[in-house]
Design an enzyme around this catalytic site. Structure first.
Site, PDB file in Angstrom:
ATOM      1  N   SER A   9       0.875  -1.171   0.000  1.00 34.90           N
ATOM      2  CA  SER A   9       0.000   0.000   0.000  1.00 34.90           C
ATOM      3  C   SER A   9       0.904   1.210   0.000  1.00 34.90           C
ATOM      4  O   SER A   9       2.082   1.122   0.362  1.00 34.90           O
ATOM      5  CB  SER A   9      -0.867  -0.013   1.270  1.00 34.90           C
ATOM      6  OG  SER A   9      -1.457   1.251   1.511  1.00 34.90           O
ATOM      7  N   TYR A  55      -1.852  -1.372  10.402  1.00 37.69           N
ATOM      8  CA  TYR A  55      -1.844  -1.466   8.946  1.00 37.69           C
ATOM      9  C   TYR A  55      -0.543  -0.905   8.378  1.00 37.69           C
ATOM     10  O   TYR A  55       0.099  -1.535   7.516  1.00 37.69           O
ATOM     11  CB  TYR A  55      -3.046  -0.703   8.385  1.00 37.69           C
ATOM     12  CG  TYR A  55      -3.304  -0.903   6.920  1.00 37.69           C
ATOM     13  CD1 TYR A  55      -4.014  -2.009   6.463  1.00 37.69           C
ATOM     14  CD2 TYR A  55      -2.856   0.018   5.967  1.00 37.69           C
ATOM     15  CE1 TYR A  55      -4.273  -2.200   5.114  1.00 37.69           C
ATOM     16  CE2 TYR A  55      -3.111  -0.158   4.615  1.00 37.69           C
ATOM     17  CZ  TYR A  55      -3.821  -1.263   4.197  1.00 37.69           C
ATOM     18  OH  TYR A  55      -4.059  -1.445   2.851  1.00 37.69           O
TER      19      TYR A  55
END
Length: 261
Positions: free
Chosen positions: A143, A156
């Site tokens: 990401s 995350y």
């Protein structure tokens, strides 16, 4: 049919980015091993749709990516039934948003297990097959949060940064082979995870969903457009091509200008 005869494993491939990647690989002739959380009837429907549309062998596994033994059993089952794994796409992921001091320990452990550790386990069990055949493509869906951080996403961000580190280590270990390992780092993609954030933002600020979407994009992504799962799928196909043979340990951001700021 760039990938005809290849066997591709895609974790978390029943919706969103993973499904887009699986479809892109199947379009190029790969036999795709799907994975995700679907009831048996839904899973069979999706599997049959792939075989009908793409005319390639397709299987489905509900293996839980937080459980190492289920991952091992799945990968070993594919090797037994198909004899090889050529392409491994680690896409499975979950999200939870909260300040560090309020972050649930269980949520932290789950995010690290699914977003990071699962990739280690799939690579660990798939790499011997790739080495035996002296060809492989390992692609980790990180990401933009694997490259920069955002508040309230500690687990995350930590997992995605770790995934890029794992990508680099595996790339170095396979540098003299025909196996490559790279990461793709998308910005905002309209997945169920992101839709949930839009819904929460709209509710918290008492605004429309459209306004919430615009605010989310405007905050980080200069293009003010979502990245599409199809665009990511085509990038995966490129990384599987001979043109990407010397792309090793890279983190490719597809982020509408997020990191250019």
């Amino acid at each position: 049919m760039l990938l005809k005869g290849k066997v591709a494993v895609v974790t978390g491939s029943t919706s969103g980015i993973g499904l887009g990647i699986a479809r892109s690989l199947a379009k190029q002739g790969a036999s795709v091993m799907l994975n995700g959380l679907l009831d048996p009837a839904q899973a069979e429907k999706l599997r049959a749709e792939f075989e009908t549309e793409f005319k390639t062998s397709t299987t489905f596994s509900p293996a839980d990516m937080s459980k190492p033994q289920e991952i091992q059993n799945w990968i070993e089952g594919i090797l037994k039934s198909h004899g090889r794994i050529d392409i491994l796409v680690n896409n499975a992921g979950i999200q939870h948003v909260a300040p560090v001091e309020d972050f649930s320990i269980d949520k932290w452990n789950s995010i690290l297990a699914i977003n990071l550790s699962s990739a280690f386990h799939t690579i660990h069990h798939s790499l011997p097959s790739m080495k035996k055949n002296n060809w492989g493509r390992i692609i980790n869906l990180a990401s933009v949060h694997g490259l920069v951080a955002s508040a309230n996403k500690s687990a995350y961000v930590a997992a995605k940064h770790g995934l890029i580190g794992l990508t680099k280590a595996v790339a170095l270990e396979t540098a003299t082979t025909n196996i490559t390992c790279n990461a793709i780092c998308p910005g905002w993609v309209l997945t169920p995870l992101v839709q949930a954030q839009i819904d929460n933002l709209a509710k918290a600020q008492n605004i429309s969903l459209e306004e919430a979407k615009n605010r989310l994009l405007s905050e980080k992504q200069p293009s003010k457009e979502f990245v599409s799962s199809e665009q990511i799928g085509e990038t995966v196909n490129f990384l599987c091509s001979s043109a990407a043979q010397q792309m090793r340990g890279t983190a490719i951001n597809i982020d509408g200008g997020w990191l250019a700021q």
